[in-house]
Design a protein around this motif. Structure first.
Motif, PDB file in Angstrom:
ATOM      1  N   LEU A   1       0.835  -1.071   0.096  1.00  0.00           N
ATOM      2  CA  LEU A   1      -0.030   0.029  -0.006  1.00  0.00           C
ATOM      3  C   LEU A   1       0.730   1.353  -0.046  1.00  0.00           C
ATOM      4  O   LEU A   1       0.545   2.317  -0.745  1.00  0.00           O
ATOM      5  N   SER A   2       2.025   1.381   0.732  1.00  0.00           N
ATOM      6  CA  SER A   2       2.975   2.460   0.796  1.00  0.00           C
ATOM      7  C   SER A   2       3.398   2.554  -0.459  1.00  0.00           C
ATOM      8  O   SER A   2       3.548   3.777  -1.013  1.00  0.00           O
ATOM      9  N   ARG A   3       3.492   1.730  -1.224  1.00  0.00           N
ATOM     10  CA  ARG A   3       4.335   1.933  -2.820  1.00  0.00           C
ATOM     11  C   ARG A   3       3.129   2.477  -3.543  1.00  0.00           C
ATOM     12  O   ARG A   3       3.486   3.326  -4.401  1.00  0.00           O
ATOM     13  N   ALA A   4       2.226   1.879  -3.411  1.00  0.00           N
ATOM     14  CA  ALA A   4       0.960   2.291  -4.328  1.00  0.00           C
ATOM     15  C   ALA A   4       0.782   3.737  -4.295  1.00  0.00           C
ATOM     16  O   ALA A   4       0.536   4.663  -5.061  1.00  0.00           O
ATOM     17  N   VAL A   5       0.833   4.041  -2.817  1.00  0.00           N
ATOM     18  CA  VAL A   5       0.499   5.523  -2.624  1.00  0.00           C
ATOM     19  C   VAL A   5       1.522   6.539  -2.971  1.00  0.00           C
ATOM     20  O   VAL A   5       1.318   7.580  -3.617  1.00  0.00           O
ATOM     21  N   CYS A   6       2.928   6.017  -2.815  1.00  0.00           N
ATOM     22  CA  CYS A   6       3.798   6.847  -3.471  1.00  0.00           C
ATOM     23  C   CYS A   6       3.761   6.979  -4.888  1.00  0.00           C
ATOM     24  O   CYS A   6       3.944   8.122  -5.371  1.00  0.00           O
ATOM     25  N   ILE A   7       3.488   5.737  -5.888  1.00  0.00           N
ATOM     26  CA  ILE A   7       3.381   6.065  -7.226  1.00  0.00           C
ATOM     27  C   ILE A   7       2.213   6.913  -7.445  1.00  0.00           C
ATOM     28  O   ILE A   7       2.338   7.809  -8.507  1.00  0.00           O
ATOM     29  N   ALA A   8       1.091   6.656  -6.632  1.00  0.00           N
ATOM     30  CA  ALA A   8      -0.164   7.571  -6.932  1.00  0.00           C
ATOM     31  C   ALA A   8       0.395   9.050  -6.673  1.00  0.00           C
ATOM     32  O   ALA A   8      -0.150  10.083  -7.606  1.00  0.00           O
ATOM     33  N   THR A   9       0.833   9.457  -5.577  1.00  0.00           N
ATOM     34  CA  THR A   9       1.321  10.654  -5.360  1.00  0.00           C
ATOM     35  C   THR A   9       2.197  11.408  -6.454  1.00  0.00           C
ATOM     36  O   THR A   9       1.981  12.334  -6.801  1.00  0.00           O
ATOM     37  N   ARG A  10       3.114  10.793  -6.927  1.00  0.00           N
ATOM     38  CA  ARG A  10       4.357  11.123  -7.910  1.00  0.00           C
ATOM     39  C   ARG A  10       3.385  11.258  -8.995  1.00  0.00           C
ATOM     40  O   ARG A  10       3.690  12.310  -9.838  1.00  0.00           O
ATOM     41  N   TYR A  11       2.383  10.474  -9.491  1.00  0.00           N
ATOM     42  CA  TYR A  11       1.815  10.526 -10.841  1.00  0.00           C
ATOM     43  C   TYR A  11       1.013  11.889 -10.674  1.00  0.00           C
ATOM     44  O   TYR A  11       0.871  12.548 -11.628  1.00  0.00           O
ATOM     45  N   SER A  12       0.406  11.931  -9.496  1.00  0.00           N
ATOM     46  CA  SER A  12      -0.620  13.166  -9.549  1.00  0.00           C
ATOM     47  C   SER A  12       0.012  14.538  -9.654  1.00  0.00           C
ATOM     48  O   SER A  12      -0.562  15.515 -10.255  1.00  0.00           O
ATOM     49  N   ALA A  13       1.405  14.396  -9.190  1.00  0.00           N
ATOM     50  CA  ALA A  13       2.225  15.632  -9.160  1.00  0.00           C
ATOM     51  C   ALA A  13       2.425  16.134 -10.503  1.00  0.00           C
ATOM     52  O   ALA A  13       2.489  17.274 -10.765  1.00  0.00           O
ATOM     53  N   VAL A  14       2.640  15.062 -11.380  1.00  0.00           N
ATOM     54  CA  VAL A  14       3.181  15.724 -12.689  1.00  0.00           C
ATOM     55  C   VAL A  14       2.071  15.623 -13.711  1.00  0.00           C
ATOM     56  O   VAL A  14       2.249  15.842 -14.859  1.00  0.00           O
ATOM     57  N   ARG A  15       0.976  14.709 -13.560  1.00  0.00           N
ATOM     58  CA  ARG A  15       0.036  14.550 -14.706  1.00  0.00           C
ATOM     59  C   ARG A  15      -0.510  15.954 -14.949  1.00  0.00           C
ATOM     60  O   ARG A  15      -1.078  16.741 -14.282  1.00  0.00           O
ATOM     61  N   ARG A  16      -0.795  15.833 -16.435  1.00  0.00           N
ATOM     62  CA  ARG A  16      -1.500  17.480 -16.916  1.00  0.00           C
ATOM     63  C   ARG A  16      -2.761  16.918 -17.216  1.00  0.00           C
ATOM     64  O   ARG A  16      -3.176  15.887 -17.699  1.00  0.00           O
ATOM     65  N   GLN A  17      -3.713  17.881 -16.759  1.00  0.00           N
ATOM     66  CA  GLN A  17      -5.181  17.490 -17.029  1.00  0.00           C
ATOM     67  C   GLN A  17      -5.977  19.075 -17.350  1.00  0.00           C
ATOM     68  O   GLN A  17      -5.047  20.015 -17.135  1.00  0.00           O
ATOM     69  N   PHE A  18      -7.028  18.933 -17.828  1.00  0.00           N
ATOM     70  CA  PHE A  18      -7.656  19.922 -18.043  1.00  0.00           C
ATOM     71  C   PHE A  18      -7.384  20.704 -19.301  1.00  0.00           C
ATOM     72  O   PHE A  18      -6.277  20.453 -19.816  1.00  0.00           O
ATOM     73  N   GLY A  19      -8.085  21.521 -19.941  1.00  0.00           N
ATOM     74  CA  GLY A  19      -7.937  22.129 -21.382  1.00  0.00           C
ATOM     75  C   GLY A  19      -6.715  23.094 -21.126  1.00  0.00           C
ATOM     76  O   GLY A  19      -6.965  23.862 -20.117  1.00  0.00           O
ATOM     77  N   SER A  20      -6.155  23.408 -22.096  1.00  0.00           N
ATOM     78  CA  SER A  20      -4.961  24.486 -22.167  1.00  0.00           C
ATOM     79  C   SER A  20      -5.767  25.790 -22.509  1.00  0.00           C
ATOM     80  O   SER A  20      -6.755  25.831 -23.139  1.00  0.00           O
ATOM     81  N   LYS A  21      -5.390  26.738 -22.066  1.00  0.00           N
ATOM     82  CA  LYS A  21      -5.572  28.327 -22.285  1.00  0.00           C
ATOM     83  C   LYS A  21      -4.653  28.828 -23.078  1.00  0.00           C
ATOM     84  O   LYS A  21      -3.357  28.693 -23.181  1.00  0.00           O
ATOM     85  N   ASN A  22      -5.125  29.409 -24.461  1.00  0.00           N
ATOM     86  CA  ASN A  22      -4.356  30.175 -25.376  1.00  0.00           C
ATOM     87  C   ASN A  22      -3.225  29.171 -26.033  1.00  0.00           C
ATOM     88  O   ASN A  22      -2.306  29.580 -26.271  1.00  0.00           O
TER      89      ASN A  22
END
Length: 97
Positions: A70-91
């Motif tokens: 579980l700790s490994r999974a949380v670490c992977i999920a946290t790192r992924y959520s920090a670099v994930r690009r989401q939502f539409g871009s502006k301009n």
């Protein structure tokens, strides 16, 4: 192989019921309890506290292994959520993180 780091691979903890079936004695799991040649069931002289302690140890090991996974999974999920690009871009730029 059983679940975990192999600490419980030596445990005989299966239960099976047969009717009108003959099983060779050398194929029976008789480390903790035994069946005599006459067919009488004999419980082991291993103290119940030792068997209970082994069971508690195995359960503790299962929890430790699960918490490690579980700790490994949380670490992977946290790192992924920090670099994930989401939502539409502006301009027309890159999407926001």
């Amino acid at each position: 192989m059983k679940f975990g780091n192999g600490a419980y691979n030596t445990m005989d903890n299966g239960v099976l019921r047969f009717e009108h079936v003959r099983i060779p004695r050398n194929q029976m799991l008789m480390r903790v309890s035994q069946v005599t040649r006459e067919g009488k069931y004999v419980q082991s002289n291993v103290p119940r506290q030792l068997l209970y302690g082994t069971m508690v140890y195995v359960r503790q090991t299962i929890v430790a292994d699960a918490s490690c996974a579980l700790s490994r999974a949380v670490c992977i999920a946290t790192r992924y959520s920090a670099v994930r690009r989401q939502f539409g871009s502006k301009n027309g730029g890159p999407e926001t993180q």
